[in-house]
Motif scaffolding. Sequence first.
Motif, PDB file in Angstrom:
ATOM      1  N   ASP A  47       0.867  -1.181   0.000  1.00  0.00           N
ATOM      2  CA  ASP A  47       0.000   0.000   0.000  1.00  0.00           C
ATOM      3  C   ASP A  47       0.904   1.230   0.000  1.00  0.00           C
ATOM      4  OD1 ASP A  47      -1.755   2.084   0.496  1.00  0.00           O
ATOM      5  OD2 ASP A  47      -2.983   0.941   1.907  1.00  0.00           O
ATOM      6  N   GLN A  48       1.208   1.721  -1.198  1.00  0.00           N
ATOM      7  CA  GLN A  48       2.163   2.815  -1.322  1.00  0.00           C
ATOM      8  C   GLN A  48       1.705   4.084  -0.598  1.00  0.00           C
ATOM      9  OE1 GLN A  48       5.395   3.037  -3.533  1.00  0.00           O
ATOM     10  NE2 GLN A  48       5.141   1.110  -2.406  1.00  0.00           N
ATOM     11  N   LYS A  49       0.416   4.374  -0.683  1.00  0.00           N
ATOM     12  CA  LYS A  49      -0.098   5.582  -0.029  1.00  0.00           C
ATOM     13  C   LYS A  49       0.048   5.486   1.486  1.00  0.00           C
ATOM     14  CE  LYS A  49      -4.235   8.471   0.386  1.00  0.00           C
ATOM     15  NZ  LYS A  49      -5.650   8.657  -0.020  1.00  0.00           N
ATOM     16  N   ALA A  50      -0.294   4.338   2.065  1.00  0.00           N
ATOM     17  CA  ALA A  50      -0.192   4.164   3.514  1.00  0.00           C
ATOM     18  C   ALA A  50       1.264   4.213   3.967  1.00  0.00           C
ATOM     19  CB  ALA A  50      -0.828   2.842   3.924  1.00  0.00           C
ATOM     20  N   ILE A  51       2.188   3.638   3.178  1.00  0.00           N
ATOM     21  CA  ILE A  51       3.608   3.678   3.519  1.00  0.00           C
ATOM     22  C   ILE A  51       4.115   5.114   3.495  1.00  0.00           C
ATOM     23  CG2 ILE A  51       5.915   3.067   2.700  1.00  0.00           C
ATOM     24  CD1 ILE A  51       4.832   0.359   1.901  1.00  0.00           C
ATOM     25  N   ARG A  52       3.680   5.885   2.497  1.00  0.00           N
ATOM     26  CA  ARG A  52       4.107   7.289   2.404  1.00  0.00           C
ATOM     27  C   ARG A  52       3.624   8.080   3.615  1.00  0.00           C
ATOM     28  NH1 ARG A  52       1.948   8.104  -2.021  1.00  0.00           N
ATOM     29  NH2 ARG A  52       3.706   7.402  -3.287  1.00  0.00           N
ATOM     30  N   ILE A  53       2.369   7.858   4.011  1.00  0.00           N
ATOM     31  CA  ILE A  53       1.823   8.559   5.175  1.00  0.00           C
ATOM     32  C   ILE A  53       2.577   8.157   6.441  1.00  0.00           C
ATOM     33  CG2 ILE A  53      -0.213   8.768   6.653  1.00  0.00           C
ATOM     34  CD1 ILE A  53      -1.921   8.506   4.121  1.00  0.00           C
ATOM     35  N   ALA A  54       2.844   6.867   6.610  1.00  0.00           N
ATOM     36  CA  ALA A  54       3.557   6.383   7.799  1.00  0.00           C
ATOM     37  C   ALA A  54       4.956   6.990   7.883  1.00  0.00           C
ATOM     38  CB  ALA A  54       3.636   4.860   7.770  1.00  0.00           C
ATOM     39  N   LYS A  55       5.659   7.075   6.759  1.00  0.00           N
ATOM     40  CA  LYS A  55       6.998   7.658   6.764  1.00  0.00           C
ATOM     41  C   LYS A  55       6.960   9.162   7.063  1.00  0.00           C
ATOM     42  CE  LYS A  55       9.875   6.332   3.554  1.00  0.00           C
ATOM     43  NZ  LYS A  55      10.415   5.996   2.213  1.00  0.00           N
ATOM     44  N   ASP A  56       5.963   9.851   6.501  1.00  0.00           N
ATOM     45  CA  ASP A  56       5.833  11.291   6.774  1.00  0.00           C
ATOM     46  C   ASP A  56       5.540  11.546   8.251  1.00  0.00           C
ATOM     47  OD1 ASP A  56       6.313  11.896   4.146  1.00  0.00           O
ATOM     48  OD2 ASP A  56       4.199  12.101   3.584  1.00  0.00           O
ATOM     49  N   GLN A  57       4.705  10.709   8.841  1.00  0.00           N
ATOM     50  CA  GLN A  57       4.396  10.870  10.266  1.00  0.00           C
ATOM     51  C   GLN A  57       5.625  10.623  11.131  1.00  0.00           C
ATOM     52  OE1 GLN A  57       1.121   8.147  10.773  1.00  0.00           O
ATOM     53  NE2 GLN A  57      -0.432   9.687  10.217  1.00  0.00           N
ATOM     54  N   ARG A  88       3.731   0.435  12.780  1.00  0.00           N
ATOM     55  CA  ARG A  88       2.797   0.533  11.655  1.00  0.00           C
ATOM     56  C   ARG A  88       3.534   0.387  10.325  1.00  0.00           C
ATOM     57  NH1 ARG A  88      -1.681  -0.468   8.972  1.00  0.00           N
ATOM     58  NH2 ARG A  88      -2.327   1.233   7.592  1.00  0.00           N
ATOM     59  N   TYR A  89       4.685   1.040  10.222  1.00  0.00           N
ATOM     60  CA  TYR A  89       5.465   0.953   8.990  1.00  0.00           C
ATOM     61  C   TYR A  89       5.942  -0.482   8.731  1.00  0.00           C
ATOM     62  CZ  TYR A  89       9.443   1.264   5.857  1.00  0.00           C
ATOM     63  OH  TYR A  89      10.316   1.046   4.824  1.00  0.00           O
ATOM     64  N   LEU A  90       6.443  -1.144   9.774  1.00  0.00           N
ATOM     65  CA  LEU A  90       6.918  -2.529   9.618  1.00  0.00           C
ATOM     66  C   LEU A  90       5.772  -3.448   9.222  1.00  0.00           C
ATOM     67  CD1 LEU A  90       9.375  -2.818  12.647  1.00  0.00           C
ATOM     68  CD2 LEU A  90       9.942  -2.565  10.228  1.00  0.00           C
ATOM     69  N   GLN A  91       4.600  -3.200   9.748  1.00  0.00           N
ATOM     70  CA  GLN A  91       3.429  -4.000   9.383  1.00  0.00           C
ATOM     71  C   GLN A  91       3.093  -3.832   7.906  1.00  0.00           C
ATOM     72  OE1 GLN A  91      -0.093  -2.940  11.552  1.00  0.00           O
ATOM     73  NE2 GLN A  91      -1.340  -4.563  10.663  1.00  0.00           N
ATOM     74  N   LEU A  92       3.190  -2.604   7.412  1.00  0.00           N
ATOM     75  CA  LEU A  92       2.901  -2.344   5.998  1.00  0.00           C
ATOM     76  C   LEU A  92       3.962  -2.967   5.084  1.00  0.00           C
ATOM     77  CD1 LEU A  92       1.849   1.399   6.298  1.00  0.00           C
ATOM     78  CD2 LEU A  92       0.347  -0.505   5.684  1.00  0.00           C
ATOM     79  N   ALA A  93       5.206  -3.014   5.565  1.00  0.00           N
ATOM     80  CA  ALA A  93       6.295  -3.530   4.730  1.00  0.00           C
ATOM     81  C   ALA A  93       6.424  -5.045   4.804  1.00  0.00           C
ATOM     82  CB  ALA A  93       7.618  -2.892   5.155  1.00  0.00           C
ATOM     83  N   GLY A 268      10.382   6.078  -8.254  1.00  0.00           N
ATOM     84  CA  GLY A 268       9.549   6.781  -7.304  1.00  0.00           C
ATOM     85  C   GLY A 268       8.711   5.860  -6.437  1.00  0.00           C
ATOM     86  N   ILE A 269       9.287   4.767  -5.999  1.00  0.00           N
ATOM     87  CA  ILE A 269       8.567   3.786  -5.201  1.00  0.00           C
ATOM     88  C   ILE A 269       8.907   3.974  -3.732  1.00  0.00           C
ATOM     89  CG2 ILE A 269       8.285   1.299  -4.726  1.00  0.00           C
ATOM     90  CD1 ILE A 269       8.867   0.824  -7.686  1.00  0.00           C
ATOM     91  N   GLU A 270       7.890   3.917  -2.882  1.00  0.00           N
ATOM     92  CA  GLU A 270       8.084   4.050  -1.453  1.00  0.00           C
ATOM     93  C   GLU A 270       8.409   2.696  -0.839  1.00  0.00           C
ATOM     94  OE1 GLU A 270       8.177   6.688   0.329  1.00  0.00           O
ATOM     95  OE2 GLU A 270       7.445   8.183  -1.083  1.00  0.00           O
ATOM     96  N   ILE A 271       9.487   2.647  -0.068  1.00  0.00           N
ATOM     97  CA  ILE A 271       9.883   1.410   0.614  1.00  0.00           C
ATOM     98  C   ILE A 271      10.070   1.716   2.093  1.00  0.00           C
ATOM     99  CG2 ILE A 271      11.679  -0.344   0.864  1.00  0.00           C
ATOM    100  CD1 ILE A 271      12.150  -0.209  -2.090  1.00  0.00           C
TER     101      ILE A 271
END
Length: 271
Positions: A47-57, A88-93, A268-271
């Motif tokens: 979920d690229q959008k959720a990963i981006r939000i988690a990293k920004d937070q 949360r980020y680790l769960q998404l990844a 431009g991929i979020e990891i």
Amino acid sequence: MAYPTSIHRLFMISLSAFNLNVPAVLVVSLSVATGLLMVVVFRYTSDQKAIRIAKDQLKAHLLAVRLFQDQLPVVLTSYRQIVRGTGRYLQLAFRPLLFVVLPLTLLIVQLDHYLGRTALPTGRDFLVKTRAIDAEALQTIELQLPPEMAITAPAVHIPADNEIVWRVVAKQPGNYDLSIGPPDRRFLKRVSVSKGLERVSPVRLQGRFWERMFVSTEPALPAESPIQSIEVGYPSRSIQFVGFEWNWIWLFFVLSLVAGFLFKSIMGIEI
């Protein structure tokens, strides 16, 4: 099949004609391809959008810790949010990693049969070690060689380990079968003698399914066999790259990570 084998040999001859280090070229090529594939798989299974939000937070809470160092309640709250955000980020990844880890493990196991060890050279001694099921069986085991090989020293018996070791030399390159066992029942062990890149199997085992999956390419010895294992002492391979000697797995991981982060930035991929 002859067709794939011919392609393999033609490919190796082409690399050798350009004076290229075949193992190094293969590891670099596979690392780049693996890095690209991992990034693409991550892109379409996450979920690229959720990963981006988690990293920004996470960045925001880290910034808050630096900006409000003199306000303890704000700092403690930010640390708590950092721990929660990291989880949360680790769960998404985690889910995308599952799609990568298993195929990558299988790839490494198969490649290690080619890149982990070199085939045996001609004119240089190597050891053949056989382990019997008991001391009685050990006394009956003999080694029979093809004409292109010779024993260079008397067999050494190790009764404490139920093992017998021969020192052998190959006179000509090729793939040969060693015949080992009691006079009335023989078991074969494949041996590769070559200067090129070969698929080698250092040991043939009785049972031990999971160990065989990782270290052997040959069928299991029969369950009723008096022999537990037949091992050939293939030399370990080191790969020269940028002035250093590498174990191929370390080189593969380093280059795959570098390639992955490079392709991540380009695509431009979020990891």
